[in-house]
Design a protein around this motif. Structure first.
Motif, mmCIF file in Angstrom:
data_model
loop_
_atom_site.group_PDB
_atom_site.id
_atom_site.type_symbol
_atom_site.label_atom_id
_atom_site.label_comp_id
_atom_site.label_asym_id
_atom_site.label_seq_id
_atom_site.Cartn_x
_atom_site.Cartn_y
_atom_site.Cartn_z
ATOM 1 N N ALA A 1 0.843 -1.197 0.000
ATOM 2 C CA ALA A 1 0.000 0.000 0.000
ATOM 3 C C ALA A 1 0.874 1.241 0.000
ATOM 4 O O ALA A 1 1.917 1.280 0.644
ATOM 5 N N THR A 2 0.411 2.250 -0.733
ATOM 6 C CA THR A 2 1.083 3.537 -0.789
ATOM 7 C C THR A 2 0.039 4.626 -0.653
ATOM 8 O O THR A 2 -0.990 4.578 -1.333
ATOM 9 N N THR A 3 0.285 5.598 0.217
ATOM 10 C CA THR A 3 -0.650 6.708 0.433
ATOM 11 C C THR A 3 -0.029 8.009 -0.036
ATOM 12 O O THR A 3 1.137 8.280 0.239
ATOM 13 N N VAL A 4 -0.816 8.811 -0.751
ATOM 14 C CA VAL A 4 -0.400 10.142 -1.181
ATOM 15 C C VAL A 4 -1.476 11.150 -0.804
ATOM 16 O O VAL A 4 -2.656 10.808 -0.676
ATOM 17 N N THR A 5 -1.058 12.400 -0.623
ATOM 18 C CA THR A 5 -2.000 13.465 -0.276
ATOM 19 C C THR A 5 -1.957 14.613 -1.278
ATOM 20 O O THR A 5 -2.617 15.634 -1.074
ATOM 21 N N ALA A 6 -1.178 14.454 -2.347
ATOM 22 C CA ALA A 6 -1.070 15.482 -3.383
ATOM 23 C C ALA A 6 -0.680 14.808 -4.696
ATOM 24 O O ALA A 6 -0.320 13.628 -4.719
ATOM 25 N N ASP A 7 -0.716 15.569 -5.778
ATOM 26 C CA ASP A 7 -0.309 15.049 -7.076
ATOM 27 C C ASP A 7 1.126 14.545 -7.015
ATOM 28 O O ASP A 7 1.980 15.165 -6.385
ATOM 29 N N GLY A 8 1.392 13.426 -7.694
ATOM 30 C CA GLY A 8 2.754 12.926 -7.770
ATOM 31 C C GLY A 8 2.800 11.439 -8.035
ATOM 32 O O GLY A 8 1.772 10.770 -8.097
ATOM 33 N N VAL A 9 4.017 10.926 -8.196
ATOM 34 C CA VAL A 9 4.228 9.502 -8.419
ATOM 35 C C VAL A 9 4.008 8.770 -7.099
ATOM 36 O O VAL A 9 4.687 9.040 -6.113
ATOM 37 N N ALA A 10 3.056 7.861 -7.096
ATOM 38 C CA ALA A 10 2.761 7.087 -5.890
ATOM 39 C C ALA A 10 3.553 5.784 -5.872
ATOM 40 O O ALA A 10 3.959 5.327 -4.810
ATOM 41 N N VAL A 11 3.754 5.199 -7.042
ATOM 42 C CA VAL A 11 4.497 3.948 -7.159
ATOM 43 C C VAL A 11 5.508 4.151 -8.276
ATOM 44 O O VAL A 11 5.126 4.385 -9.421
ATOM 45 N N ASN A 12 6.784 4.063 -7.959
ATOM 46 C CA ASN A 12 7.826 4.405 -8.924
ATOM 47 C C ASN A 12 8.389 3.174 -9.646
ATOM 48 O O ASN A 12 9.596 3.031 -9.804
#
Length: 94
Positions: free
Chosen positions: A6-17
Motif C-alpha cells: 500500500a502507498t498513500t499520497v495526499t497530493a499530485d505525484g508519483v505514488a508507485v515508482n
C-alpha cells in the motif's frame, strides 16, 4: 503469501515508482466535488483511470473504496496520481 503493498499520497505525484498493478483504491473526499486520475508514466502520461468524486456534506470528509476486478489495472512505467478535492489516496498494488 501476498505481494500486495500500500502507498498513500495526499497530493499530485508519483505514488508507485515502478511497474505495478493497482488492485484497490481507498480515498477520502471532501465537501467539494473533485476527481481522482491515475496515469502511467508521470504527469503527462497515459490516463488509465478517471474517477469523478462527488462532494460530501458541508464540513465533512468521507472515505470510499474501489476494488478493481480481475488482475487490476496494469501500469507499465509508474503510477502517477492527480487529485482534485481529494485529501488522501491509498493505492493497494502488486
Amino acid at each position: 503469501m501476498s505481494d500486495i503493498t500500500a502507498t498513500t499520497v495526499t497530493a499530485d505525484g508519483v505514488a508507485v515508482n515502478h511497474a505495478a498493478r493497482v488492485k484497490s483504491i481507498y480515498y477520502i473526499r471532501t465537501s467539494t466535488a473533485g476527481s481522482l486520475v491515475l496515469k502511467d508514466g508521470g504527469a503527462s502520461g497515459t490516463t488509465l483511470l478517471t474517477l469523478t468524486v462527488p462532494a460530501t456534506e458541508a464540513g465533512e470528509d468521507e472515505s470510499n473504496t474501489l476494488t478493481i476486478p480481475s488482475d487490476g489495472i496494469r501500469f507499465s512505467t509508474n503510477v502517477y496520481v492527480d487529485v482534485t478535492n481529494v485529501s488522501s489516496v491509498t493505492l493497494f498494488h502488486a
